[in-house]
Motif scaffolding. Sequence first.
Motif, PDB file in Angstrom:
ATOM      1  N   ILE A   1       2.120  -3.085  10.122  1.00 53.48           N
ATOM      2  CA  ILE A   1       1.178  -2.274   9.338  1.00 53.48           C
ATOM      3  C   ILE A   1       1.652  -0.836   9.267  1.00 53.48           C
ATOM      4  CG2 ILE A   1      -1.181  -1.361   9.289  1.00 53.48           C
ATOM      5  CD1 ILE A   1      -2.092  -4.015  10.518  1.00 53.48           C
ATOM      6  N   ALA A   2       2.181  -0.305  10.358  1.00 57.19           N
ATOM      7  CA  ALA A   2       2.691   1.063  10.352  1.00 57.19           C
ATOM      8  C   ALA A   2       3.813   1.212   9.331  1.00 57.19           C
ATOM      9  CB  ALA A   2       3.177   1.447  11.747  1.00 57.19           C
ATOM     10  N   ALA A   3       4.695   0.220   9.251  1.00 61.00           N
ATOM     11  CA  ALA A   3       5.779   0.268   8.277  1.00 61.00           C
ATOM     12  C   ALA A   3       5.234   0.217   6.856  1.00 61.00           C
ATOM     13  CB  ALA A   3       6.747  -0.890   8.520  1.00 61.00           C
ATOM     14  N   ALA A   4       4.245  -0.641   6.616  1.00 62.65           N
ATOM     15  CA  ALA A   4       3.649  -0.736   5.281  1.00 62.65           C
ATOM     16  C   ALA A   4       2.959   0.565   4.899  1.00 62.65           C
ATOM     17  CB  ALA A   4       2.657  -1.895   5.237  1.00 62.65           C
ATOM     18  N   ASN A   5       2.236   1.163   5.840  1.00 62.28           N
ATOM     19  CA  ASN A   5       1.554   2.424   5.562  1.00 62.28           C
ATOM     20  C   ASN A   5       2.537   3.523   5.217  1.00 62.28           C
ATOM     21  OD1 ASN A   5      -1.254   2.109   7.917  1.00 62.28           O
ATOM     22  ND2 ASN A   5      -0.787   1.050   6.028  1.00 62.28           N
ATOM     23  N   ALA A   6       3.709   3.510   5.851  1.00 64.07           N
ATOM     24  CA  ALA A   6       4.714   4.524   5.561  1.00 64.07           C
ATOM     25  C   ALA A   6       5.243   4.397   4.143  1.00 64.07           C
ATOM     26  CB  ALA A   6       5.868   4.408   6.567  1.00 64.07           C
ATOM     27  N   VAL A   7       5.170   3.184   3.586  1.00 60.17           N
ATOM     28  CA  VAL A   7       5.686   2.941   2.238  1.00 60.17           C
ATOM     29  C   VAL A   7       4.632   3.209   1.172  1.00 60.17           C
ATOM     30  CG1 VAL A   7       6.587   1.172   0.661  1.00 60.17           C
ATOM     31  CG2 VAL A   7       7.397   1.283   3.036  1.00 60.17           C
ATOM     32  N   CYS A   8       3.404   2.723   1.386  1.00 61.38           N
ATOM     33  CA  CYS A   8       2.428   2.770   0.291  1.00 61.38           C
ATOM     34  C   CYS A   8       1.062   3.297   0.682  1.00 61.38           C
ATOM     35  CB  CYS A   8       2.283   1.387  -0.346  1.00 61.38           C
ATOM     36  SG  CYS A   8       1.762   0.093   0.799  1.00 61.38           S
ATOM     37  N   GLY A   9       0.882   3.820   1.872  1.00 61.50           N
ATOM     38  CA  GLY A   9      -0.390   4.420   2.230  1.00 61.50           C
ATOM     39  C   GLY A   9      -1.257   3.517   3.077  1.00 61.50           C
ATOM     40  N   THR A  10      -2.511   3.928   3.255  1.00 58.69           N
ATOM     41  CA  THR A  10      -3.398   3.245   4.198  1.00 58.69           C
ATOM     42  C   THR A  10      -4.514   2.453   3.524  1.00 58.69           C
ATOM     43  OG1 THR A  10      -4.824   5.207   4.392  1.00 58.69           O
ATOM     44  CG2 THR A  10      -2.976   5.017   5.942  1.00 58.69           C
ATOM     45  N   GLY A  11      -4.434   2.259   2.213  1.00 58.48           N
ATOM     46  CA  GLY A  11      -5.463   1.497   1.524  1.00 58.48           C
ATOM     47  C   GLY A  11      -5.466   0.042   1.928  1.00 58.48           C
ATOM     48  N   VAL A  12      -6.547  -0.655   1.586  1.00 55.54           N
ATOM     49  CA  VAL A  12      -6.698  -2.057   1.965  1.00 55.54           C
ATOM     50  C   VAL A  12      -5.547  -2.900   1.430  1.00 55.54           C
ATOM     51  CG1 VAL A  12      -8.142  -4.112   1.665  1.00 55.54           C
ATOM     52  CG2 VAL A  12      -9.214  -1.901   2.133  1.00 55.54           C
ATOM     53  N   ALA A  13      -5.192  -2.731   0.168  1.00 51.29           N
ATOM     54  CA  ALA A  13      -4.114  -3.527  -0.425  1.00 51.29           C
ATOM     55  C   ALA A  13      -2.796  -3.293   0.286  1.00 51.29           C
ATOM     56  CB  ALA A  13      -3.981  -3.203  -1.913  1.00 51.29           C
ATOM     57  N   CYS A  14      -2.548  -2.065   0.715  1.00 51.25           N
ATOM     58  CA  CYS A  14      -1.290  -1.768   1.397  1.00 51.25           C
ATOM     59  C   CYS A  14      -1.253  -2.382   2.794  1.00 51.25           C
ATOM     60  CB  CYS A  14      -1.095  -0.255   1.481  1.00 51.25           C
ATOM     61  SG  CYS A  14       0.510   0.215   2.155  1.00 51.25           S
ATOM     62  N   VAL A  15      -2.365  -2.336   3.498  1.00 51.30           N
ATOM     63  CA  VAL A  15      -2.419  -2.948   4.831  1.00 51.30           C
ATOM     64  C   VAL A  15      -2.091  -4.436   4.739  1.00 51.30           C
ATOM     65  CG1 VAL A  15      -3.947  -3.538   6.757  1.00 51.30           C
ATOM     66  CG2 VAL A  15      -4.042  -1.259   5.751  1.00 51.30           C
ATOM     67  N   ARG A  16      -2.563  -5.072   3.672  1.00 54.79           N
ATOM     68  CA  ARG A  16      -2.372  -6.518   3.521  1.00 54.79           C
ATOM     69  C   ARG A  16      -1.079  -6.897   2.816  1.00 54.79           C
ATOM     70  NH1 ARG A  16      -8.641  -7.654   1.617  1.00 54.79           N
ATOM     71  NH2 ARG A  16      -9.505  -8.010   3.713  1.00 54.79           N
ATOM     72  N   ALA A  17      -0.391  -5.941   2.228  1.00 54.56           N
ATOM     73  CA  ALA A  17       0.792  -6.239   1.410  1.00 54.56           C
ATOM     74  C   ALA A  17       1.890  -7.003   2.149  1.00 54.56           C
ATOM     75  CB  ALA A  17       1.351  -4.940   0.823  1.00 54.56           C
TER      76      ALA A  17
ATOM     77  N   LEU B   1     -15.621   1.414  11.417  1.00 50.14           N
ATOM     78  CA  LEU B   1     -15.808   2.860  11.344  1.00 50.14           C
ATOM     79  C   LEU B   1     -14.495   3.612  11.545  1.00 50.14           C
ATOM     80  CD1 LEU B   1     -19.181   3.102  13.280  1.00 50.14           C
ATOM     81  CD2 LEU B   1     -18.817   3.545  10.843  1.00 50.14           C
ATOM     82  N   VAL B   2     -13.661   3.154  12.457  1.00 52.32           N
ATOM     83  CA  VAL B   2     -12.368   3.814  12.676  1.00 52.32           C
ATOM     84  C   VAL B   2     -11.546   3.791  11.394  1.00 52.32           C
ATOM     85  CG1 VAL B   2     -10.138   3.591  13.835  1.00 52.32           C
ATOM     86  CG2 VAL B   2     -12.244   3.454  15.168  1.00 52.32           C
ATOM     87  N   TYR B   3     -11.519   2.624  10.726  1.00 51.71           N
ATOM     88  CA  TYR B   3     -10.717   2.532   9.506  1.00 51.71           C
ATOM     89  C   TYR B   3     -11.348   3.307   8.353  1.00 51.71           C
ATOM     90  CZ  TYR B   3      -8.343   0.805   5.396  1.00 51.71           C
ATOM     91  OH  TYR B   3      -7.644   0.739   4.221  1.00 51.71           O
ATOM     92  N   ASN B   4     -12.637   3.124   8.124  1.00 51.16           N
ATOM     93  CA  ASN B   4     -13.265   3.720   6.947  1.00 51.16           C
ATOM     94  C   ASN B   4     -13.567   5.203   7.102  1.00 51.16           C
ATOM     95  OD1 ASN B   4     -13.705   1.455   4.917  1.00 51.16           O
ATOM     96  ND2 ASN B   4     -14.494   0.526   6.798  1.00 51.16           N
ATOM     97  N   LEU B   5     -13.470   5.720   8.319  1.00 44.09           N
ATOM     98  CA  LEU B   5     -13.599   7.168   8.542  1.00 44.09           C
ATOM     99  C   LEU B   5     -12.248   7.790   8.892  1.00 44.09           C
ATOM    100  CD1 LEU B   5     -16.925   7.274  10.637  1.00 44.09           C
ATOM    101  CD2 LEU B   5     -16.635   7.623   8.177  1.00 44.09           C
ATOM    102  N   ARG B   6     -11.168   7.106   8.511  1.00 43.67           N
ATOM    103  CA  ARG B   6      -9.828   7.539   8.921  1.00 43.67           C
ATOM    104  C   ARG B   6      -9.440   8.900   8.371  1.00 43.67           C
ATOM    105  NH1 ARG B   6      -9.720   3.848   4.973  1.00 43.67           N
ATOM    106  NH2 ARG B   6      -8.319   4.058   3.168  1.00 43.67           N
TER     107      ARG B   6
END
Length: 509
Positions: A73-89, A410-415
């Motif tokens: 997930i950290a690698a995906a976030n570095a590429v496309c951000g922290t949105g739901v679609a990116c976390v699941r990509a 809450l941790v994710y949606n208040l990130r």
Amino acid sequence: MTDRTETGAAASPFADQSAVLLVVLLAAITLARLLALRYSVTDLQVDEAQYWDWSQHFAFGYFSKPPLIAWTIAAANAVCGTGVACVRAPSPLFYFGTSLLIYATGRALHGPRIGFWAALGFALAPGVAFSAAILSTDVLLLFFWALSLYAFVRLRAGGGYRWSLLLGLGIGFGLLAKYAMAYFIGCALIAALIDPPSRAVIRSGRFWLAVAIGLLLLLPNIVWNLNNGLVTLRHTNENISGDGLKISLGNAIGFLAAQFGIIGPFLMGGALAAAIAAWRKGRPGEDRMLLAFALPVILVVTIASVLTITNANWAASGLVATALIGTSFLIRSGRFRLVQAGLAIGIVAQLVLFVGNAVADRVTLPLLKHGDIYKQVLGWSRLGDAVRAEAKASGASMVVALSRADAAALVYNLRDDPVAVTVWPDDPGPDNQFELTRSLLDHAPTGPALLVAGCAEPARLARFFGEVEDKGRLAVASGPSSSRSYHLFRLDRPIAPLAPVPLCGDDTD
């Protein structure tokens, strides 16, 4: 034995036209799944949000799982951000790779035709279509299981030590994804008992070198566990033991039925038929080898399901070989139409999921008792929005949750908010990663805090805070006909050291 995988065309498993066509089809499926993630209205489920939180803090281990899911997930976030679609990509991308590995394995054992249809059958299996829309540890486990099986097949055909290295990498990263990868070693030993070429692999130093490489890759996680009270191993053991012995044949029947639903009825049926036929004279040894990497996993979990509650995905690793042996048996026995029928079921299931995920907040099945079938992945972002607004209105710089599910959401949606999220444990021992790293006991508020509770008794809160203000109830829709209910309290002026305590219900103090 002639090493088919080291000579001729087999040395390049993607060199023929069927492979090119397969890559195009799998790429199209993967692209469609990535686009579907973009238009899905679902929120991260609890586990996904928890894994995202882990990804923000690099470590060699976490409370309930090894670390690879967080690293991914950290690698995906570095590429496309922290949105739901990116976390699941990463999920569709890993399934693309798993399907290609299944093709390579099938081609090495039975030729390109069986490899092609096995890969496509797996990619479009109903369970894979569902799993490709979320990110779980099984997604990573299946990729590294498929990689390890391909390397084992190359070793079985006489391959050299480079395949030992690949097998070791597969085992090691598989263990870093999920400890269920350990089944692979047991399956290889079972294969050695019933398949002479596999026995030669096990007897050679090539296999044990691979195991050593795998364990070496796992070593940092072992050290992390030793330094953290073996929390992951203890949690895994608690999952396996469940709530104790509850003997039920119904659980086992339900588990087996779920396997037919996950991989598809025809591939699973073909695999079981192959198991019955495997001992007949003249049947290829490859069948027995593949069955050794499928049936033992399913059998072990089926037996466990008689004794305790199990989840349908606990035998997921056996489904790679199931797709191969099921497809092989159906094609070689002249039942190719069943392979096609399985693909048709998978395509329909995939299309239904594409549409369903895009309109999930409007889907309910009134004939079911719990008709809001998307309830587990809806409402969490709404909870974050409501809590954000109330925290701002209350002047709270900290939000306190009571459950793992609420904390994860809450941790994710208040990130992107400055407000801190903590958890108030109800007993001394940590029950999840949040209680390890975000416990209110270790991060006492220095100003007003907002408690988000499924239930709480003001009298118990008054034992710790001089100011307890009831902010009322909050109902968050989780579907057209369902919602989650919370009670909010503004807490200020601590008057006693905080302690783990149930805030509603029985109090053991």
